[in-house]
Scaffold this motif. Structure first.
Motif, mmCIF file in Angstrom:
data_model
loop_
_atom_site.group_PDB
_atom_site.id
_atom_site.type_symbol
_atom_site.label_atom_id
_atom_site.label_comp_id
_atom_site.label_asym_id
_atom_site.label_seq_id
_atom_site.Cartn_x
_atom_site.Cartn_y
_atom_site.Cartn_z
ATOM 1 N N ASN A 8 -0.893 -2.109 -12.171
ATOM 2 C CA ASN A 8 -1.152 -0.895 -12.957
ATOM 3 C C ASN A 8 -2.443 -0.205 -12.528
ATOM 4 O OD1 ASN A 8 1.179 -0.762 -14.422
ATOM 5 N ND2 ASN A 8 0.407 -2.099 -16.071
ATOM 6 N N GLU A 9 -3.457 -0.987 -12.125
ATOM 7 C CA GLU A 9 -4.683 -0.371 -11.586
ATOM 8 C C GLU A 9 -4.354 0.373 -10.288
ATOM 9 O OE1 GLU A 9 -7.372 -0.074 -13.166
ATOM 10 O OE2 GLU A 9 -7.640 -1.797 -14.497
ATOM 11 N N PHE A 10 -3.523 -0.237 -9.452
ATOM 12 C CA PHE A 10 -3.132 0.418 -8.192
ATOM 13 C C PHE A 10 -2.279 1.654 -8.470
ATOM 14 C CE2 PHE A 10 -4.436 -1.919 -4.337
ATOM 15 C CZ PHE A 10 -5.130 -2.965 -4.927
ATOM 16 N N ARG A 11 -1.302 1.530 -9.375
ATOM 17 C CA ARG A 11 -0.445 2.691 -9.701
ATOM 18 C C ARG A 11 -1.301 3.816 -10.260
ATOM 19 N NH1 ARG A 11 3.054 -1.292 -12.316
ATOM 20 N NH2 ARG A 11 4.739 -1.777 -10.869
ATOM 21 N N GLY A 12 -2.228 3.480 -11.132
ATOM 22 C CA GLY A 12 -3.070 4.493 -11.782
ATOM 23 C C GLY A 12 -3.933 5.257 -10.784
ATOM 24 N N ALA A 13 -4.250 4.626 -9.666
ATOM 25 C CA ALA A 13 -5.078 5.273 -8.632
ATOM 26 C C ALA A 13 -4.209 5.876 -7.530
ATOM 27 C CB ALA A 13 -6.033 4.240 -8.034
ATOM 28 N N GLY A 14 -2.894 5.841 -7.706
ATOM 29 C CA GLY A 14 -1.988 6.356 -6.659
ATOM 30 C C GLY A 14 -2.017 5.492 -5.410
ATOM 31 N N ALA A 15 -2.340 4.224 -5.574
ATOM 32 C CA ALA A 15 -2.591 3.346 -4.420
ATOM 33 C C ALA A 15 -1.409 2.447 -4.061
ATOM 34 C CB ALA A 15 -3.813 2.470 -4.715
ATOM 35 N N LEU A 16 -0.328 2.508 -4.852
ATOM 36 C CA LEU A 16 0.859 1.711 -4.539
ATOM 37 C C LEU A 16 1.805 2.615 -3.766
ATOM 38 C CD1 LEU A 16 2.171 -1.022 -4.871
ATOM 39 C CD2 LEU A 16 2.990 -0.311 -7.108
ATOM 40 N N ARG A 17 1.754 2.530 -2.431
ATOM 41 C CA ARG A 17 2.388 3.553 -1.596
ATOM 42 C C ARG A 17 3.657 3.023 -0.925
ATOM 43 N NH1 ARG A 17 -1.195 7.630 -1.653
ATOM 44 N NH2 ARG A 17 -0.307 8.748 0.118
#
Ligand SMILES: O=P(O)(O)OC[C@H]1O[C@H](OP(=O)(O)OP(=O)(O)O)[C@H](O)[C@@H]1O
Ligand SMILES: O=C(O)c1cc(=O)[nH]c(=O)[nH]1
Ligand SMILES: [Mg+2]
Length: 194
Positions: A8-17
């Protein structure tokens, strides 16, 4: 903090690509955790590294020093060290090999945590541990925010991660059709040259 909290931290930062990525190991993957997008946010980085520091301490007790592999490991290494109350230094590539530079010193007998951002094959972590040993240091724990190996990584010492994922990766000559159809990005620093 569990795997879903980390994602969720990654998704929230647009980092799950999603796309087509060449990993540090040279393997190809359809998923890339662009950790730099997370580490641009001090609050997200603090939540992750505070949890990682607590897990490290629970696993091996008190430490003296964190050492990370540049570039990706520098920010999480520093922030994890802040929560452990110890200094943070890093190794970086010189002629392709990870080395201790910049007058950094490893005190004799220091209990060291090797702190990575992401472990995909474990190659970079192992290179970092080897560089620390060459500089006279003893690594007592390896740590990473994300373990992409599905728990299969064994550095030969306790390994602590906040999130465990099992993400497929392929050699360049064995790409599935959906990856072969799109151009590949090479986002890391291993193959960067001056
Ligand atoms: O477990 P591995 O297969 O070695 O892959 C993980 C490594 O790949 C990335 O670094 P990279 O070399 O891409 O450079 P960066 O740290 O500058 O992102 C990441 O930061 C890890 O260090
Ligand atoms: O294996 C890698 O190079 C790698 C994977 C990943 O998800 N994120 C990253 O920064 N590097
Ligand atoms: Mg790295």
């Amino acid at each position: 903090m569990n795997t879903e909290d980390v994602l969720n931290e990654f998704r929230g930062a647009g980092a799950l690509r999603e796309g087509h990525f060449i990993l540090s190991s040279g393997l190809h993957s359809g998923v890339f955790l662009q950790k730099n997008l997370v580490f641009q946010y001090p609050d997200r980085t603090e939540r992750l590294c505070k949890a990682l520091a607590a897990k490290i301490r629970d696993t091996v007790g008190e430490l003296d020093l964190c050492v990370s592999p540049a570039v990706g490991g520098i920010i999480p290494g520093y922030e994890t060290a802040r929560h452990l109350g110890v200094p943070s230094i890093y190794v970086e590539r010189e002629g392709g090999e990870l080395k201790l530079r910049r007058a950094f010193q490893i005190p004799a007998g220091a209990r060291i945590a090797m702190v990575e951002d992401i472990v995909s094959t474990g190659l970079s972590s192992k290179e970092c541990i080897e560089a620390i040993r060459k500089a006279g240091g003893e690594v007592v724990v390896a740590a990473a925010i994300v373990d992409r190996t599905g728990g299969r990584y064994d550095p030969g010492m306790p390994f602590v991660s906040l999130a465990q994922l099992d993400i497929p990766a392929y050699p360049a000559d064995q790409l599935p059709p959906e990856l072969a159809a799109i151009p590949a990005e090479d986002p890391g620093s291993r193959r960067l040259h001056a």
